[in-house]
Scaffold this active site. Structure first.
Site, mmCIF file in Angstrom:
data_model
loop_
_atom_site.group_PDB
_atom_site.id
_atom_site.type_symbol
_atom_site.label_atom_id
_atom_site.label_comp_id
_atom_site.label_asym_id
_atom_site.label_seq_id
_atom_site.Cartn_x
_atom_site.Cartn_y
_atom_site.Cartn_z
ATOM 1 N N GLY A 15 10.611 38.297 42.712
ATOM 2 C CA GLY A 15 11.154 39.632 42.960
ATOM 3 C C GLY A 15 11.825 39.837 44.303
ATOM 4 N N SER A 16 12.496 38.802 44.831
ATOM 5 C CA SER A 16 13.173 39.038 46.114
ATOM 6 C C SER A 16 14.394 39.939 45.934
ATOM 7 C CB SER A 16 13.556 37.715 46.794
ATOM 8 O OG SER A 16 14.617 37.091 46.133
ATOM 9 N N ARG A 68 10.481 39.381 18.813
ATOM 10 C CA ARG A 68 11.303 39.802 19.939
ATOM 11 C C ARG A 68 11.603 41.305 19.902
ATOM 12 N NH1 ARG A 68 14.417 36.425 23.462
ATOM 13 N NH2 ARG A 68 13.797 34.527 22.434
ATOM 14 N N MET A 93 13.716 36.499 33.045
ATOM 15 C CA MET A 93 14.039 35.256 32.354
ATOM 16 C C MET A 93 13.758 35.322 30.851
ATOM 17 S SD MET A 93 15.306 33.963 34.926
ATOM 18 C CE MET A 93 15.634 32.207 34.992
ATOM 19 N N ILE A 95 15.683 36.309 27.202
ATOM 20 C CA ILE A 95 16.958 36.679 26.569
ATOM 21 C C ILE A 95 16.746 37.939 25.741
ATOM 22 C CG2 ILE A 95 18.633 35.951 24.817
ATOM 23 C CD1 ILE A 95 18.428 33.143 26.024
ATOM 24 N N LEU A 96 17.631 38.905 25.911
ATOM 25 C CA LEU A 96 17.508 40.186 25.204
ATOM 26 C C LEU A 96 18.412 40.178 23.968
ATOM 27 C CD1 LEU A 96 17.626 42.330 28.445
ATOM 28 C CD2 LEU A 96 15.633 42.132 26.922
ATOM 29 N N HIS A 112 23.325 36.851 38.696
ATOM 30 C CA HIS A 112 23.313 35.453 38.256
ATOM 31 C C HIS A 112 23.694 34.567 39.449
ATOM 32 C CE1 HIS A 112 23.494 32.151 35.446
ATOM 33 N NE2 HIS A 112 24.593 31.766 36.050
ATOM 34 N N ASP A 148 25.372 35.820 30.132
ATOM 35 C CA ASP A 148 26.070 35.593 31.409
ATOM 36 C C ASP A 148 27.587 35.758 31.300
ATOM 37 O OD1 ASP A 148 23.591 35.036 32.546
ATOM 38 O OD2 ASP A 148 23.776 32.880 32.223
HETATM 39 C C1 GAR Z 1 17.636 34.753 41.500
HETATM 40 O O1 GAR Z 1 18.266 33.687 42.173
HETATM 41 C C2 GAR Z 1 18.492 35.232 40.353
HETATM 42 O O2 GAR Z 1 19.868 35.163 40.623
HETATM 43 C C3 GAR Z 1 18.107 34.257 39.266
HETATM 44 O O3 GAR Z 1 16.724 34.083 39.408
HETATM 45 C C4 GAR Z 1 16.375 34.276 40.779
HETATM 46 C C5 GAR Z 1 15.268 35.303 40.852
HETATM 47 O O4 GAR Z 1 14.775 35.408 42.148
HETATM 48 N N1 GAR Z 1 18.460 34.755 37.982
HETATM 49 C C6 GAR Z 1 18.806 33.982 36.970
HETATM 50 O O5 GAR Z 1 18.855 32.764 37.041
HETATM 51 C C7 GAR Z 1 19.138 34.725 35.685
HETATM 52 N N2 GAR Z 1 19.767 33.856 34.769
HETATM 53 P P1 GAR Z 1 13.992 36.697 42.611
HETATM 54 O O6 GAR Z 1 12.842 36.895 41.617
HETATM 55 O O7 GAR Z 1 13.472 36.339 43.964
HETATM 56 O O8 GAR Z 1 14.934 37.843 42.637
#
Ligand code: GAR
Length: 221
Positions: A15-16, A68, A93, A95-96, A112, A148
């Site tokens: 969750g950054s 789903r 993560m 897919i919807l 992304h 995407d």
């Molecule tokens: C991020 O780098 C985001 O862009 C990527 O997952 C990471 C989540 O980090 N998303 C994907 O790859 C979606 N296909 P976070 O939990 O620290 O925000």
């Protein structure tokens, strides 16, 4: 006083990006407030981070639902119960289905870790290194049923260095994710980049001088 749009953030992990949105939304003039953080994974570290910031959290565990669509209906219930108007996928993560996406079309964003339409899917940094690109980056886009592929709202580019590892490149891109996601949400929440006929409508007064050249050192010679 303007009404802030209510935003739900969907996460699966640390969750950054979520934290960068929560931080940005603290500004009094930011046009959105974070009403809810939902994780599809119980115990995702981002949940604790959100709760520590005083943001409501919910878990909709996809393993608890046989199909789903049942999972997505439960997710939708949690979102409407909190009055969510805009959704931000932030490392979500799962897919919807088109059923869910079409309910939120034009109101759901994703971040992304690549310069779309390059490197859709997973392992974007590894693939960028394998391909030998000199510039890599990240994208915030509207979510549409094709993975995407939705209309692009904002992008940031970073150089790829000869010494880069997957981790180093990923960290450089992540720093820019934390810049463009709050920016993109601000644009969406203030109605400046509506989705119209499958395209993002943009104002015309942008600075055309912005450019990243990589390798930069060759320019100085
Ligand atoms: C991020 O780098 C985001 O862009 C990527 O997952 C990471 C989540 O980090 N998303 C994907 O790859 C979606 N296909 P976070 O939990 O620290 O925000």
């Amino acid at each position: 006083m303007f009404a802030k749009r209510r935003v739900a953030i969907l996460i699966s992990g640390r969750g950054s990006n979520m934290a960068s949105l929560i931080e940005a939304a603290k500004a009094p003039d930011y046009p959105a407030e974070i009403a809810l953080v939902v994780s599809n994974i119980p115990g995702a570290p981002g949940l604790e981070r959100a709760a520590a910031e005083g943001v409501a959290t919910a878990v909709v565990d996809y393993k608890a639902y046989p199909e789903r669509e049942a999972f997505e209906r439960a997710l939708n219930r949690a979102l409407t119960a909190h009055g969510a108007e805009i959704l931000c996928l932030a490392g979500f993560m799962r897919i919807l289905t088109p059923w869910f996406i079409n309910r939120w079309i034009g109101r759901m964003l994703n971040i992304h870790p690549s310069l779309l339409p390059l490197f859709k899917g997973l392992h974007t940094h590894r693939r960028a290194l394998e391909e030998g690109v000199r510039i890599h980056g990240c994208t915030v886009h509207y979510v549409t049923p094709e993975l995407d592929s939705g209309p692009i709202i904002a992008q940031a580019a970073v150089p790829v260095l000869p010494s880069d590892t997957e981790n180093a490149l990923s960290a450089r891109v992540l720093r820019q994710e934390h810049v463009i996601y709050p920016l993109a949400l601000k644009l969406v929440a203030s109605g400046k980049v509506p989705l119209q006929q499958g395209r993002v409508e943009m104002e015309a007064d942008w600075d055309e001088r912005a450019a990243l050249v990589s390798p930069q050192s060759a320019c100085a010679e």
